[in-house]
Design a protein around this motif. Structure first.
Motif, PDB file in Angstrom:
ATOM      1  N   PHE A  10       3.833   7.576   0.912  1.00 38.85           N
ATOM      2  CA  PHE A  10       3.820   6.878  -0.379  1.00 38.85           C
ATOM      3  C   PHE A  10       4.537   5.532  -0.310  1.00 38.85           C
ATOM      4  O   PHE A  10       5.148   5.095  -1.270  1.00 38.85           O
ATOM      5  N   GLY A  11       4.443   4.898   0.850  1.00 38.95           N
ATOM      6  CA  GLY A  11       5.021   3.562   1.016  1.00 38.95           C
ATOM      7  C   GLY A  11       6.381   3.568   1.687  1.00 38.95           C
ATOM      8  O   GLY A  11       6.800   2.579   2.263  1.00 38.95           O
ATOM      9  N   TYR A  12       7.048   4.713   1.632  1.00 42.13           N
ATOM     10  CA  TYR A  12       8.428   4.766   2.129  1.00 42.13           C
ATOM     11  C   TYR A  12       8.526   4.604   3.653  1.00 42.13           C
ATOM     12  O   TYR A  12       9.607   4.383   4.179  1.00 42.13           O
ATOM     13  N   ASN A  13       7.402   4.733   4.357  1.00 41.22           N
ATOM     14  CA  ASN A  13       7.414   4.557   5.816  1.00 41.22           C
ATOM     15  C   ASN A  13       7.285   3.100   6.245  1.00 41.22           C
ATOM     16  O   ASN A  13       7.426   2.786   7.419  1.00 41.22           O
ATOM     17  N   ILE A  14       6.996   2.236   5.308  1.00 40.39           N
ATOM     18  CA  ILE A  14       6.808   0.818   5.643  1.00 40.39           C
ATOM     19  C   ILE A  14       8.126   0.220   6.143  1.00 40.39           C
ATOM     20  O   ILE A  14       9.191   0.509   5.606  1.00 40.39           O
ATOM     21  N   GLU A  15       8.030  -0.572   7.199  1.00 42.09           N
ATOM     22  CA  GLU A  15       9.214  -1.253   7.744  1.00 42.09           C
ATOM     23  C   GLU A  15       8.954  -2.752   7.771  1.00 42.09           C
ATOM     24  O   GLU A  15       8.015  -3.214   8.421  1.00 42.09           O
ATOM     25  N   PHE A  16       9.799  -3.503   7.116  1.00 36.69           N
ATOM     26  CA  PHE A  16       9.710  -4.960   7.194  1.00 36.69           C
ATOM     27  C   PHE A  16      10.508  -5.448   8.397  1.00 36.69           C
ATOM     28  O   PHE A  16      11.517  -4.842   8.765  1.00 36.69           O
ATOM     29  N   ASP A  17      10.052  -6.553   8.998  1.00 38.11           N
ATOM     30  CA  ASP A  17      10.856  -7.109  10.079  1.00 38.11           C
ATOM     31  C   ASP A  17      11.984  -7.941   9.470  1.00 38.11           C
ATOM     32  O   ASP A  17      12.068  -8.088   8.243  1.00 38.11           O
ATOM     33  N   SER A  18      12.837  -8.482  10.336  1.00 42.75           N
ATOM     34  CA  SER A  18      14.049  -9.130   9.821  1.00 42.75           C
ATOM     35  C   SER A  18      13.734 -10.408   9.045  1.00 42.75           C
ATOM     36  O   SER A  18      14.577 -10.908   8.301  1.00 42.75           O
ATOM     37  N   SER A  19      12.511 -10.933   9.204  1.00 42.89           N
ATOM     38  CA  SER A  19      12.182 -12.109   8.392  1.00 42.89           C
ATOM     39  C   SER A  19      11.372 -11.748   7.152  1.00 42.89           C
ATOM     40  O   SER A  19      10.821 -12.628   6.484  1.00 42.89           O
ATOM     41  N   GLY A  20      11.298 -10.432   6.881  1.00 43.23           N
ATOM     42  CA  GLY A  20      10.696 -10.017   5.617  1.00 43.23           C
ATOM     43  C   GLY A  20       9.184  -9.878   5.622  1.00 43.23           C
ATOM     44  O   GLY A  20       8.536  -9.965   4.576  1.00 43.23           O
ATOM     45  N   TRP A  21       8.616  -9.646   6.817  1.00 38.96           N
ATOM     46  CA  TRP A  21       7.167  -9.445   6.915  1.00 38.96           C
ATOM     47  C   TRP A  21       6.848  -8.012   7.299  1.00 38.96           C
ATOM     48  O   TRP A  21       7.546  -7.384   8.088  1.00 38.96           O
ATOM     49  N   PRO A  29      24.709  -0.380   4.926  1.00 39.43           N
ATOM     50  CA  PRO A  29      23.398   0.258   5.048  1.00 39.43           C
ATOM     51  C   PRO A  29      23.498   1.696   4.527  1.00 39.43           C
ATOM     52  O   PRO A  29      24.487   2.370   4.787  1.00 39.43           O
ATOM     53  N   SER A  30      22.513   2.172   3.783  1.00 34.53           N
ATOM     54  CA  SER A  30      22.579   3.542   3.269  1.00 34.53           C
ATOM     55  C   SER A  30      21.798   4.481   4.179  1.00 34.53           C
ATOM     56  O   SER A  30      21.292   4.072   5.218  1.00 34.53           O
ATOM     57  N   TRP A  31      21.689   5.727   3.802  1.00 37.04           N
ATOM     58  CA  TRP A  31      21.117   6.760   4.675  1.00 37.04           C
ATOM     59  C   TRP A  31      19.681   6.482   5.089  1.00 37.04           C
ATOM     60  O   TRP A  31      19.252   6.899   6.156  1.00 37.04           O
ATOM     61  N   VAL A  32      18.918   5.775   4.260  1.00 37.05           N
ATOM     62  CA  VAL A  32      17.618   5.266   4.702  1.00 37.05           C
ATOM     63  C   VAL A  32      17.615   3.768   4.436  1.00 37.05           C
ATOM     64  O   VAL A  32      18.295   3.298   3.532  1.00 37.05           O
ATOM     65  N   ARG A  33      16.857   3.037   5.248  1.00 34.14           N
ATOM     66  CA  ARG A  33      16.807   1.599   5.056  1.00 34.14           C
ATOM     67  C   ARG A  33      16.051   1.307   3.756  1.00 34.14           C
ATOM     68  O   ARG A  33      14.964   1.837   3.539  1.00 34.14           O
ATOM     69  N   HIS A  34      16.645   0.509   2.896  1.00 37.04           N
ATOM     70  CA  HIS A  34      15.984   0.135   1.647  1.00 37.04           C
ATOM     71  C   HIS A  34      15.391  -1.256   1.801  1.00 37.04           C
ATOM     72  O   HIS A  34      15.980  -2.250   1.388  1.00 37.04           O
ATOM     73  N   ASP A  35      14.234  -1.310   2.462  1.00 36.75           N
ATOM     74  CA  ASP A  35      13.563  -2.593   2.611  1.00 36.75           C
ATOM     75  C   ASP A  35      12.241  -2.598   1.854  1.00 36.75           C
ATOM     76  O   ASP A  35      11.936  -3.518   1.116  1.00 36.75           O
ATOM     77  N   GLU A  36      11.469  -1.504   2.000  1.00 32.85           N
ATOM     78  CA  GLU A  36      10.189  -1.421   1.281  1.00 32.85           C
ATOM     79  C   GLU A  36      10.394  -1.033  -0.178  1.00 32.85           C
ATOM     80  O   GLU A  36       9.499  -1.156  -0.987  1.00 32.85           O
ATOM     81  N   PRO A  67       0.830  -1.207   0.000  1.00 33.48           N
ATOM     82  CA  PRO A  67       0.000   0.000   0.000  1.00 33.48           C
ATOM     83  C   PRO A  67       0.866   1.259   0.000  1.00 33.48           C
ATOM     84  O   PRO A  67       1.815   1.357   0.776  1.00 33.48           O
ATOM     85  N   THR A  68       0.560   2.178  -0.895  1.00 30.73           N
ATOM     86  CA  THR A  68       1.324   3.433  -0.962  1.00 30.73           C
ATOM     87  C   THR A  68       0.341   4.592  -1.030  1.00 30.73           C
ATOM     88  O   THR A  68      -0.503   4.641  -1.925  1.00 30.73           O
ATOM     89  N   SER A  69       0.427   5.498  -0.072  1.00 30.70           N
ATOM     90  CA  SER A  69      -0.460   6.665  -0.046  1.00 30.70           C
ATOM     91  C   SER A  69       0.229   7.767   0.742  1.00 30.70           C
ATOM     92  O   SER A  69       1.245   7.533   1.396  1.00 30.70           O
ATOM     93  N   PRO A  70      -0.351   8.971   0.699  1.00 31.46           N
ATOM     94  CA  PRO A  70       0.252  10.057   1.490  1.00 31.46           C
ATOM     95  C   PRO A  70       0.320   9.713   2.980  1.00 31.46           C
ATOM     96  O   PRO A  70       1.135  10.249   3.705  1.00 31.46           O
ATOM     97  N   PHE A  71      -0.529   8.766   3.442  1.00 32.42           N
ATOM     98  CA  PHE A  71      -0.563   8.433   4.864  1.00 32.42           C
ATOM     99  C   PHE A  71       0.621   7.572   5.311  1.00 32.42           C
ATOM    100  O   PHE A  71       0.897   7.462   6.497  1.00 32.42           O
ATOM    101  N   ASN A  72       1.300   6.935   4.385  1.00 33.48           N
ATOM    102  CA  ASN A  72       2.517   6.204   4.781  1.00 33.48           C
ATOM    103  C   ASN A  72       3.712   6.692   3.956  1.00 33.48           C
ATOM    104  O   ASN A  72       4.579   5.911   3.592  1.00 33.48           O
TER     105      ASN A  72
END
Ligand SMILES: [Zn+2]
Length: 223
Positions: free
Chosen positions: A133-144, A205-212, A126-131
């Motif tokens: 545009f998706g960039y706020n999403i954080e996956f856990d270490s097992s990829g969920w 690791p770069s300046w922001v986590r690249h997981d989502e 899901p990508t919207s202004p509320f997250n």
């Protein structure tokens, strides 16, 4: 008369789509001439946001557009049930693209990480202004993340296609930035060997986590 008109139309439309871009400088300090916009959607892909697209944030170098669209087309055949989503690219004429540090010359593209839901069906993050545009999403270490699980096979397949299509046009990928902690999972897929041989992944690791999302820089000569 009608025939002539049609020929005229075809000529105009092919002229518009064959516009080629020129990039200048580097991804971190550069610009773009004749940038082209990625389509809002296709059979197996969508843009992350209509608003962001209208704000002109989905322009790329013309060669990058061709590579991206060809790759999606190949994936349509090889993985017909898998969907993809692209995210931030850059402005029509390049230049500073906040909050990104790069994305300045049409050669940087962010893609949202492909996921499957808890039923194993390929869906979009899901990508919207509320997250953001998706960039706020954080996956856990097992990829969920919530009911979404990273589809490493789809992610690896996409990178392979981007590389093959770049090579086919005489270009290459410079690098792929993706969370180093999650990266090992890519090497459990059937594409492991190809990725090892051909793709330069970020090591630190770069300046922001690249997981989502994963960031791809294309290697195309600039002025
Ligand atoms: Zn990026």
């Amino acid at each position: 008369m009608t025939k002539l008109f049609l020929i005229g139309l075809i000529f105009i439309s092919s002229g518009a789509s064959s516009q080629s871009s020129t990039c200048f400088g580097s991804t971190a300090n550069g610009s773009l001439k004749n940038g082209v916009e990625l389509p809002g959607k296709g059979k197996n892909y969508v843009s992350y946001s209509t608003i962001a697209r209208l704000a002109g944030r989905t322009y790329v170098h013309s060669a990058v557009k061709t590579i991206i669209l060809n790759s999606y087309k190949n994936l349509q055949t090889s993985m017909p049930d898998t969907v993809f989503k692209y995210a931030e690219t850059g402005f029509e004429d390049g230049g500073k693209f906040r909050p990104h540090k790069t994305h300045q010359n049409g050669l940087s593209v962010d893609f949202m990480t492909p996921v499957v839901n808890d039923k194993g069906v390929s869906v979009h993050l899901p990508t919207s202004p509320f997250n953001k545009f998706g960039y706020n999403i954080e996956f856990d270490s097992s990829g969920w993340f919530e009911e979404y699980r990273i589809d490493y096979n789809a992610l690896a397949s996409h990178i392979v296609e981007l590389h093959k299509e770049s090579k086919r046009l005489g270009f290459d990928l410079w690098r792929v930035i993706f969370d180093p902690e999650l990266q090992p999972n890519l090497f459990t897929t059937k594409h492991a060997e190809y990725l090892k041989q051909n793709i330069q992944f970020s090591k630190k690791p770069s300046w922001v986590r690249h997981d989502e999302h994963y960031h791809v820089d294309f290697k195309i000569p600039c002025k």
